[in-house]
Write an enzyme that holds these catalytic residues in place. Structure first.
Site, PDB file in Angstrom:
ATOM      1  N   ASP A  97       0.832  -1.197   0.000  1.00 45.23           N
ATOM      2  CA  ASP A  97       0.000   0.000   0.000  1.00 45.23           C
ATOM      3  C   ASP A  97       0.867   1.248   0.000  1.00 45.23           C
ATOM      4  O   ASP A  97       1.666   1.465   0.912  1.00 45.23           O
ATOM      5  CB  ASP A  97      -0.906   0.002   1.233  1.00 45.23           C
TER       6      ASP A  97
ATOM      7  N   TYR B 166       2.516   9.914  -0.326  1.00 42.89           N
ATOM      8  CA  TYR B 166       3.507   9.351   0.593  1.00 42.89           C
ATOM      9  C   TYR B 166       4.933   9.670   0.129  1.00 42.89           C
ATOM     10  O   TYR B 166       5.884   9.461   0.875  1.00 42.89           O
ATOM     11  CB  TYR B 166       3.362   7.828   0.706  1.00 42.89           C
TER      12      TYR B 166
ATOM     13  N   LYS C 236      -2.747   5.634  -4.517  1.00 43.53           N
ATOM     14  CA  LYS C 236      -3.906   6.493  -4.273  1.00 43.53           C
ATOM     15  C   LYS C 236      -3.718   7.851  -4.954  1.00 43.53           C
ATOM     16  O   LYS C 236      -2.623   8.414  -4.951  1.00 43.53           O
ATOM     17  CB  LYS C 236      -4.114   6.710  -2.770  1.00 43.53           C
TER      18      LYS C 236
ATOM     19  N   HIS D 139      -7.881   8.961  -2.754  1.00 38.66           N
ATOM     20  CA  HIS D 139      -7.335   9.018  -1.398  1.00 38.66           C
ATOM     21  C   HIS D 139      -8.315   9.632  -0.393  1.00 38.66           C
ATOM     22  O   HIS D 139      -8.467   9.114   0.720  1.00 38.66           O
ATOM     23  CB  HIS D 139      -6.018   9.801  -1.406  1.00 38.66           C
TER      24      HIS D 139
END
Length: 276
Positions: free
Chosen positions: A45, A50, A75, A108
């Site tokens: 994930d 990120y 995402k 997201h």
């Protein structure tokens, strides 16, 4: 290690536990991802926000495991909401990952004040139909938002990844997911880990099964039918987190952990949270 799977509403499936990569960046991040894959994780994930998709891609390649055997999730961030924008955001993720396709692609956050998540979802459907994404879903969506997607497009998300831990078990949302064939994924599955795993009810349950408090909580997720996505760069902790399938909690133990509910920990109310 044999890990059970959960069926998605499009005929595909996900392992019953995934590996989170938030804050795992650079060479150490890539090494942690490779270690997780070697340990047995097959569901990874990540997200464009990120800032580690490059490290995740490097970890996949360093693992030596066949790409087809790994399920990669990313995402789409809020700054790429909108029909045309979705394709731009996806291509940025795909380039950073260094992959031909993404297995599971999620919106997201819904960002209802922006009001573009429906157009974004239509673009996600096109990405799936073009074969660039194998499954599509969302993250942090409410029942009302999920209903609108399904009613307006006829396509029900395969997954909704949400904050879910003993302090916030999300019973109503999980029941809706089950009713509509949506798989629940749990971000922050341990909540405030040091606090949660010190709870007397959890330490007692763990001791009764000869496991750690962390394992007891992650097993609770599995028995709720949710897929936990714990994160650790430590190989020993990675092994501990995935070793959940040789014991089982009884109904009273599951209920006792759920009874720790007190509410959200991180303030991410999908109706008001904005993240771009």
């Amino acid at each position: 290690m044999s890990i059970p799977t959960l069926a998605l509403n499009n005929g595909r499936a996900l392992p019953a536990i995934g590996f989170g990569t938030y804050n795992l960046r650079g060479e150490p991040g890539a090494a942690a991802v490779a270690s997780a894959i070697t340990t047995g994780y097959r569901l990874l994930d990540t997200a464009l926000n990120y800032e580690n998709e490059g490290a995740v891609g490097d970890g996949i390649r360093a693992s030596g495991v066949d790409r087809e055997d790994i399920i990669v999730t990313s995402k789409l961030p809020g700054r790429f909401h909108g029909h045309k924008e979705t394709f731009v955001g996806f291509e940025e993720s795909r380039a950073l990952l260094g992959l031909d396709y993404v297995d599971l692609y999620l919106i997201h956050w819904p960002l209802p004040k922006v009001g573009k998540y429906l157009d974004t979802w239509r673009a996600m459907i096109e990405l799936r139909d073009q074969g660039l994404v194998r499954s599509i879903g969302v993250s942090n969506f409410t029942i009302e938002q999920l209903t609108r997607l399904a009613d307006e497009t006829g396509v029900v998300p395969a997954v909704n990844q949400v904050e879910l831990h003993p302090r916030f078990p999300q019973a109503e949302l999980r029941a809706f997911h089950t009713e509509h064939g949506i798989v629940t994924e749990s971000w922050s599955p341990l909540g405030n880990r040091s606090e949660i795993t010190a709870e007397p009810v959890i330490t007692r349950i763990a001791a009764d099964h000869g496991v750690t408090a962390t394992q007891a909580v992650l097993r609770w997720h599995v028995q709720l039918g949710a897929i936990p996505i714990p994160k650790s760069a430590n190989p020993a902790r990675q092994r501990e987190n995935i070793d959940l399938f040789s014991f089982e909690l009884d109904d009273a133990e599951v209920s006792a952990i759920s009874a720790l509910e007190s509410g959200r920990l991180w303030g991410g109310d999908p109706d008001t949270h904005e993240e771009f």
